[in-house]
Write a protein that holds these residues in place. Sequence first.
Motif, PDB file in Angstrom:
ATOM      1  N   THR A  80       1.184   9.163  -6.730  1.00 11.89           N
ATOM      2  CA  THR A  80       1.104  10.610  -6.538  1.00 11.89           C
ATOM      3  C   THR A  80       1.879  11.326  -7.635  1.00 11.89           C
ATOM      4  OG1 THR A  80       3.002  10.591  -5.053  1.00 11.89           O
ATOM      5  CG2 THR A  80       0.831  10.453  -4.043  1.00 11.89           C
TER       6      THR A  80
ATOM      7  N   GLU B 106       0.829  -1.207   0.000  1.00 17.65           N
ATOM      8  CA  GLU B 106       0.000   0.000   0.000  1.00 17.65           C
ATOM      9  C   GLU B 106       0.864   1.257   0.000  1.00 17.65           C
ATOM     10  OE1 GLU B 106      -3.301   0.555  -0.217  1.00 17.65           O
ATOM     11  OE2 GLU B 106      -3.480  -1.580  -0.668  1.00 17.65           O
TER      12      GLU B 106
ATOM     13  N   GLN C  29       0.835   4.096  -3.006  1.00 15.11           N
ATOM     14  CA  GLN C  29       0.558   5.513  -2.771  1.00 15.11           C
ATOM     15  C   GLN C  29       1.711   6.368  -3.270  1.00 15.11           C
ATOM     16  OE1 GLN C  29      -0.265   5.871   1.396  1.00 15.11           O
ATOM     17  NE2 GLN C  29      -2.325   4.991   1.222  1.00 15.11           N
TER      18      GLN C  29
END
Length: 57
Positions: free
Chosen positions: A20, A12, A16
């Motif tokens: 971005t 995870e 992320q």
Amino acid sequence: MSMGAYDDDEHERREQQVSTVDADFDDERTIYHGQVEYDSGDSAEALLNQFQEIKSN
């Protein structure tokens, strides 16, 4: 946890991190004025001759 074991938290975190987008940059284009000249140099034959001269010394 053993080496190489699957870790949901790490997965995870990486998802992320790569999802971005850093849009914090100047969006204006830089305009350059001037000329560009290309020097194609000597022919391949002349360069090979020069290489042979350097190699023989």
